[in-house]
Scaffold this active site. Structure first.
Site, PDB file in Angstrom:
ATOM      1  N   HIS A 275     -22.263 -19.157  35.425  1.00 35.52           N
ATOM      2  CA  HIS A 275     -22.354 -17.929  34.629  1.00 35.52           C
ATOM      3  C   HIS A 275     -21.215 -16.952  34.987  1.00 35.52           C
ATOM      4  O   HIS A 275     -20.454 -16.518  34.127  1.00 35.52           O
ATOM      5  CB  HIS A 275     -23.721 -17.282  34.892  1.00 35.52           C
ATOM      6  CG  HIS A 275     -23.935 -15.975  34.180  1.00 35.52           C
ATOM      7  ND1 HIS A 275     -24.737 -15.862  33.083  1.00 35.52           N
ATOM      8  CD2 HIS A 275     -23.459 -14.730  34.420  1.00 35.52           C
ATOM      9  CE1 HIS A 275     -24.735 -14.609  32.654  1.00 35.52           C
ATOM     10  NE2 HIS A 275     -23.972 -13.890  33.464  1.00 35.52           N
ATOM     11  N   GLU A 276     -21.117 -16.632  36.268  1.00 38.44           N
ATOM     12  CA  GLU A 276     -20.126 -15.622  36.689  1.00 38.44           C
ATOM     13  C   GLU A 276     -18.693 -16.106  36.460  1.00 38.44           C
ATOM     14  O   GLU A 276     -17.829 -15.320  36.076  1.00 38.44           O
ATOM     15  CB  GLU A 276     -20.343 -15.221  38.154  1.00 38.44           C
ATOM     16  CG  GLU A 276     -21.692 -14.550  38.443  1.00 38.44           C
ATOM     17  CD  GLU A 276     -21.999 -13.313  37.596  1.00 38.44           C
ATOM     18  OE1 GLU A 276     -21.051 -12.644  37.139  1.00 38.44           O
ATOM     19  OE2 GLU A 276     -23.194 -13.040  37.360  1.00 38.44           O
ATOM     20  N   GLU A 305     -21.124 -11.245  27.915  1.00 38.19           N
ATOM     21  CA  GLU A 305     -22.298 -12.036  28.236  1.00 38.19           C
ATOM     22  C   GLU A 305     -22.324 -13.314  27.401  1.00 38.19           C
ATOM     23  O   GLU A 305     -22.821 -14.346  27.851  1.00 38.19           O
ATOM     24  CB  GLU A 305     -23.561 -11.188  28.002  1.00 38.19           C
ATOM     25  CG  GLU A 305     -24.739 -11.559  28.847  1.00 38.19           C
ATOM     26  CD  GLU A 305     -24.472 -11.613  30.344  1.00 38.19           C
ATOM     27  OE1 GLU A 305     -23.535 -10.959  30.843  1.00 38.19           O
ATOM     28  OE2 GLU A 305     -25.221 -12.337  31.023  1.00 38.19           O
TER      29      GLU A 305
HETATM   30 ZN    ZN Z   1     -23.436 -11.871  33.082  1.00 38.97          ZN
END
Ligand code: ZN
Length: 510
Positions: A275-276, A305
């Site tokens: 994710h990061e 996001e």
């Molecule tokens: Zn995030």
């Protein structure tokens, strides 16, 4: 009319001179931004807690200096003139318009109040850390109350006729309002609530083996391989650890991410890393000509996001991704996973089960976690919910929306960092971004055989597609405009809902 601001050494400034002043201003601004970003990263990762008060005061001072640069009346006037100058090129016109809007929103706030607010945010973060470690909302409540009061005051200076919470939503996702988010969440609820009910009633999968003891030293061995696979190269990226995983950066070639290792959860650090690193790629891949400029940032929180969730869910939770990684994970954890088949493992990492913690939630119930926060924020700013007893309100809503009994504040209201630093209006972008990602993924699959690339260790080809279609543009376009460029149509929530329905119908044989 004579205007001193348009003058250098007694002469009226030419366009070229104005442009040079503007570029010098961007450089000064980016220097302060870099210093504050590094201090922020340091604060959330390795800085000793006893030095917090000393650091917070000086960070607030630096933020005040940056405030003065950003709202310098002579510069704001220059931006206004450049904005309307026919000579300005498209990139700079867009940047100047964004800078000007930002200055207009900020310069109405008295500087001493702005600096005091920055200090309050830092103190509130420190209080949140302490409250979370002791699982005691009452430590954090006075700070939350104060930060909401001061946020309201900051926004009141803007002299906007828009609803207060709408202004906050717009800051994180330009163009979004409560009306639009209400419609978005309604669409999600309509199709997801019955689906979640069906999944809950279906035969449950075994996931207990994911929660055995996985020594962190061994998890780190897997992490080294994973970062290599992700091409998260140490020449431009660096991974650290923190209580709440995050990504920050100073420029395209200096992107920092963090992860959090959980001893009895082998997947948590893996997916939070994917994710990061997704966020990091968005910053790394922006066209270098935008370096230091406002255009070097991603478009919005929802867009950021969308990129991280695309990597985490639409890539990181697939059979293709794990076809490559699972044998390697088994090799590191033979006792824990040696007898667990690939199918059992794949099903376990995709189990849908209502839970307490958003960052560890499955794809299906995830948007409901976001919805709880959105409803609370609306109530806090529209005056129907107060911070007093908010932990109990939180728990009640979790029972109502997710059917779970929250055991304590640590996994309840204190789980997320966002409210401690006044990031109100940010949460809903998590759900919106996840929905954007489904539509981007649909477009990408028309061009690439994503599954073959994932199982063949060619993650870089996928990142390159994202770079060419999304990342390189930075903040050059608005989110709806880019969505049209990439997918050929406007944002359509059904891509997301179709994806979830198809995936979970298959997984649970519904
Ligand atoms: Zn995030």
């Amino acid at each position: 009319m004579y205007d001193k601001r348009n003058e250098i050494g007694g002469n009226i400034m030419t366009y070229e001179e104005k442009l040079q002043q503007y570029k010098d201003w961007i450089f000064r601004r980016s220097a302060y931004q870099m210093a504050l970003a590094i201090i922020g990263i340091d604060k959330q990762t390795v800085a000793p807690s006893a030095g917090a008060a000393y650091r917070d005061e000086r960070s607030a001072y630096l933020a005040g200096e940056l405030f003065s640069i950003e709202t310098d009346p002579a510069m704001v006037q220059l931006l206004k003139e450049l904005k309307d100058d026919p000579k300005i090129d498209g990139d700079n016109k867009r940047a100047v318009e964004l800078y000007y809007k930002q200055a207009m929103d900020t310069m109405c706030i008295p500087k001493d109040e702005f600096v005091a607010y920055q200090k309050l945010r830092d103190e509130s973060f420190d209080a949140w850390i302490q409250a979370k470690s002791q699982s005691d909302y009452s430590i954090f409540e006075p700070y939350l109350k104060k930060i909401i009061e001061v946020s309201k005051k900051m926004y009141s200076y803007r002299n906007s006729d828009k609803n207060l919470y709408d202004q906050m939503l717009d800051d994180y996702e330009p163009g979004m309002t409560q009306e639009k988010y209400d419609a978005f969440f309604m669409a999600l609820k309509e199709r997801l609530v019955p689906l979640i009910q069906k999944v809950t009633q279906a035969k449950q999968k075994n996931e207990a083996f994911l929660h055995q003891e996985f020594p962190i030293e061994d998890q780190k061995k897997f992490m080294t391989q994973l970062l290599e696979y992700l091409h998260f190269d140490s020449s431009w990226g660096y991974q650290n650890e923190s209580e709440h995983p995050f990504t920050s950066w100073t420029c395209e070639n200096d992107c920092r991410t963090t992860t959090k290792y959980v001893k009895n959860d082998v997947i948590s650090a893996v997916l939070s890393t994917v994710h990061e690193v997704g966020h990091a790629y968005y910053e790394h891949d922006v066209d270098p000509k935008y370096d230091g400029m406002i255009l070097s940032e991603g478009i919005s929180s929802g867009m950021h996001e969308s990129q991280s969730r695309l990597c985490e869910n639409y890539l990181g939770r697939t059979t293709a991704f794990w076809t490559y990684h699972y044998p390697k994970l088994q090799e590191i954890f033979p006792t824990q996973l040696g007898n667990v088949s690939f199918d059992e493992f794949y099903e376990a990492i995709n189990v849908a089960k209502p839970s307490f913690v958003r960052t560890e939630a499955d794809e299906l119930t995830y948007p409901l976690h976001v919805l709880v926060r959105y409803e609370i924020e609306k109530g806090l700013f529209n005056g129907t919910i107060s911070t007093e007893g908010l932990n109990e309100t939180w728990n009640k809503m979790y029972k109502e929306y997710l059917g779970v009994d929250v055991p304590n504040d640590k996994v309840g209201i204190l789980q997320d960092v966002h409210w401690s630093d006044g990031s109100f209006g940010y949460f809903p972008t998590y759900a919106l971004g996840t929905a954007f990602a489904a539509q981007y993924m649909h477009a990408m699959r028309k061009d690439l055989d994503v599954d073959t690339l994932l199982s063949n260790n060619q993650y870089d080809v996928i990142m390159n597609w994202l770079k060419e279609h999304i990342h390189k543009y930075g903040f050059r376009y608005e989110a709806p405009e880019l969505m049209k460029m990439v997918s050929g149509e406007e944002f359509n929530v059904n891509y997301y809902l179709d994806y979830l329905e198809e995936k979970y119908t298959k997984l649970y044989n519904l």
